[in-house]
Design a protein around this motif. Structure first.
Motif, short mmCIF file in Angstrom:
data_model
loop_
_atom_site.label_atom_id
_atom_site.label_comp_id
_atom_site.label_asym_id
_atom_site.label_seq_id
_atom_site.Cartn_x
_atom_site.Cartn_y
_atom_site.Cartn_z
N GLY A 237 0.88 -1.20 0.08
CA GLY A 237 -0.16 0.17 0.18
C GLY A 237 0.90 1.36 0.10
O GLY A 237 0.55 2.25 -0.64
N THR A 238 1.71 1.29 0.91
CA THR A 238 2.70 2.32 0.85
C THR A 238 3.62 2.63 -0.62
O THR A 238 3.55 3.62 -1.17
N ALA A 239 4.02 1.35 -1.10
CA ALA A 239 4.61 1.50 -2.47
C ALA A 239 3.54 2.29 -3.52
O ALA A 239 3.70 2.93 -4.38
N ALA A 240 2.34 1.43 -3.31
CA ALA A 240 1.19 2.06 -4.36
C ALA A 240 0.96 3.44 -4.22
O ALA A 240 0.83 4.26 -5.09
N MET A 241 0.99 4.17 -3.01
CA MET A 241 0.77 5.52 -2.88
C MET A 241 1.79 6.26 -3.49
O MET A 241 1.53 7.35 -4.26
N LEU A 242 3.31 5.81 -3.48
CA LEU A 242 4.14 6.67 -4.13
C LEU A 242 4.27 6.45 -5.63
O LEU A 242 4.25 7.21 -6.26
N TRP A 243 3.84 5.08 -5.85
CA TRP A 243 3.74 4.66 -7.31
C TRP A 243 2.70 5.73 -8.26
O TRP A 243 2.75 6.54 -9.37
N VAL A 244 1.50 5.62 -7.71
CA VAL A 244 0.27 6.42 -8.12
C VAL A 244 0.49 7.73 -7.97
O VAL A 244 0.22 8.39 -8.98
N GLY A 245 0.94 8.58 -6.96
CA GLY A 245 1.21 9.94 -6.76
C GLY A 245 2.12 10.24 -7.84
O GLY A 245 1.88 11.38 -8.56
N ALA A 246 3.24 9.50 -7.92
CA ALA A 246 4.14 9.86 -8.70
C ALA A 246 3.78 10.07 -10.22
O ALA A 246 3.95 10.75 -11.31
N GLU A 247 2.80 8.98 -10.77
CA GLU A 247 2.53 8.67 -12.00
C GLU A 247 1.26 9.99 -12.34
O GLU A 247 1.15 10.40 -13.48
N SER A 257 5.67 12.65 -18.99
CA SER A 257 4.38 11.72 -19.48
C SER A 257 5.00 11.00 -20.66
O SER A 257 4.88 10.11 -20.96
N HIS A 258 5.76 11.98 -21.81
CA HIS A 258 6.16 11.39 -23.12
C HIS A 258 7.40 10.20 -22.50
O HIS A 258 7.25 9.26 -23.04
N ALA A 259 7.92 10.63 -21.72
CA ALA A 259 9.43 9.87 -21.04
C ALA A 259 8.74 8.39 -20.61
O ALA A 259 9.21 7.39 -21.09
N LEU A 260 7.72 8.65 -19.92
CA LEU A 260 7.06 7.42 -19.34
C LEU A 260 6.21 6.35 -20.21
O LEU A 260 6.59 5.24 -20.34
N ASP A 261 5.50 7.02 -21.12
CA ASP A 261 5.03 6.20 -22.25
C ASP A 261 6.09 5.47 -23.14
O ASP A 261 5.94 4.32 -23.68
N LYS A 262 7.20 6.48 -23.30
CA LYS A 262 8.34 5.85 -24.10
C LYS A 262 8.80 4.79 -23.54
O LYS A 262 9.25 3.57 -24.18
N LEU A 263 9.12 4.82 -22.20
CA LEU A 263 9.63 3.69 -21.41
C LEU A 263 8.84 2.38 -21.34
O LEU A 263 9.19 1.29 -21.76
N GLU A 264 7.41 2.78 -21.30
CA GLU A 264 6.62 1.44 -21.38
C GLU A 264 6.33 1.03 -22.85
O GLU A 264 6.28 -0.33 -22.88
#
Length: 313
Positions: A237-247, A257-264
């Motif tokens: 849950g803690t990791a999820a808070m960090l993950w969702v917040g940063a995303e 956003s472009h960098a994240l999409d490119k990575l994926e």
């Protein structure tokens, strides 16, 4: 007069047909939206149990009900109307608001990580005036408030994604889908959370002497496993808070956003790996951002904190 009345009735009938056709498509849109927010739903499910752990077992379901009720009220009476109004009058305001919420999740996630791995340091820094006695009722109220704050951010993201999915649909469709998604997800999340927190009670029931040896063994296994499971779920849950917040923040900035999409996209041949790497990068970024926000908040508190002389005036 008669012809005018007939024309009006024809218009009403046409409007009813359009609305009915829209409502027929609601289940499809709900399914489509639910698949898009599945990651946030998992995060919400993982985050909530930690607010119940350590409280009176007889109060667990009541606490979950309080959180679920407030979550549903927020989704249906606050967030959904706000999304509809902002989407119509100021669609540009939705991303910044979500980014502020994402920053709050990163901040809260960092504080959870710091409390997990910095307990000894905190114990040395604490002073007597910072220590206070808190009653079970006050602790319960504090936990519920914390859970509702976190849920509000996650719910806002769910509502925003839901609105984006049906933004080009008729107003009747938008309202129906947002209401349906809000109700369905709230029941699903908190129903599952209720099963999680009461699993140990179920294990105790199975472990009673009047059951068969195999059933008793299963019950004992459940009872022994649940503390470890809840601890793991707290970390998730803690990791999820960090993950969702940063995303949320990353998707609000074109470059990130472009960098994240490119990575994926670079790992699209292995979807599971693409998801894991993206989540890991977001979680680490959220931790760093939460650390920076915590330093800013601490500095602000020190700057605005009154000196003893000022307090006596």
């Amino acid at each position: 007069m008669a012809s005018g009345l007939l024309a009006l009735l024809d218009d009403v009938a046409a409007l009813v047909k359009v609305s009915a056709a829209s409502l027929d498509d609601v289940p499809t849109q709900v399914a489509k939206t639910t698949s898009k927010v599945s990651g946030i739903v998992i995060d919400d499910t993982a985050v909530t149990p930690k607010y119940v752990v350590g409280l009176d077992p007889s109060r667990e379901l009541s606490i979950i009900y309080q959180i679920a009720k407030k979550s549903l009220i927020n989704k249906l009476l606050l967030l959904s109307p706000a999304a509809l109004v902002l989407g119509f009058f100021a669609p540009w305001a939705i991303p910044p608001i979500l980014m502020v919420g994402g920053a709050f999740l990163c901040f809260e996630g960092y504080e959870k990580v710091h409390s997990m791995f910095g307990k000894h340091a905190e114990a040395c820094e604490s002073t007597e005036d910072e220590m206070e006695v808190i009653t079970p009722q006050e602790l319960e109220k504090e936990r519920v408030s914390g859970a509702v704050r976190t849920d509000l951010i996650l719910s806002a993201e769910i509502v925003a994604i839901t609105y984006a999915t049906v933004a080009d649909k008729p107003l009747v469709m938008q309202i129906a889908v947002m209401l349906a998604v809000g109700i369905f997800i709230t029941i699903a999340v908190y129903g599952f959370v209720g099963l999680i927190v009461k699993a140990d009670d179920f294990g105790v029931h199975l472990a009673k002497a009047n059951n068969s040896p195999q059933v008793r063994k299963l019950g004992v296994g459940i009872v022994k496993f649940m503390p470890t499971f809840l601890k793991i779920l707290s970390y998730v849950g803690t990791a999820a808070m960090l993950w969702v917040g940063a995303e949320i923040i990353a998707h609000g900035i074109p470059f990130t956003s472009h960098a994240l999409d490119k990575l994926e996209h670079s790992l699209s041949d292995i979807p599971a790996l693409a998801w894991f790497v993206k989540a890991l990068v977001c979680a680490i970024s959220g931790l760093i951002l939460g650390f920076l926000i915590e330093k800013v908040v601490t500095l602000a508190r020190r700057l605005f904190k009154k000196s003893p002389a000022e307090k006596s005036l």
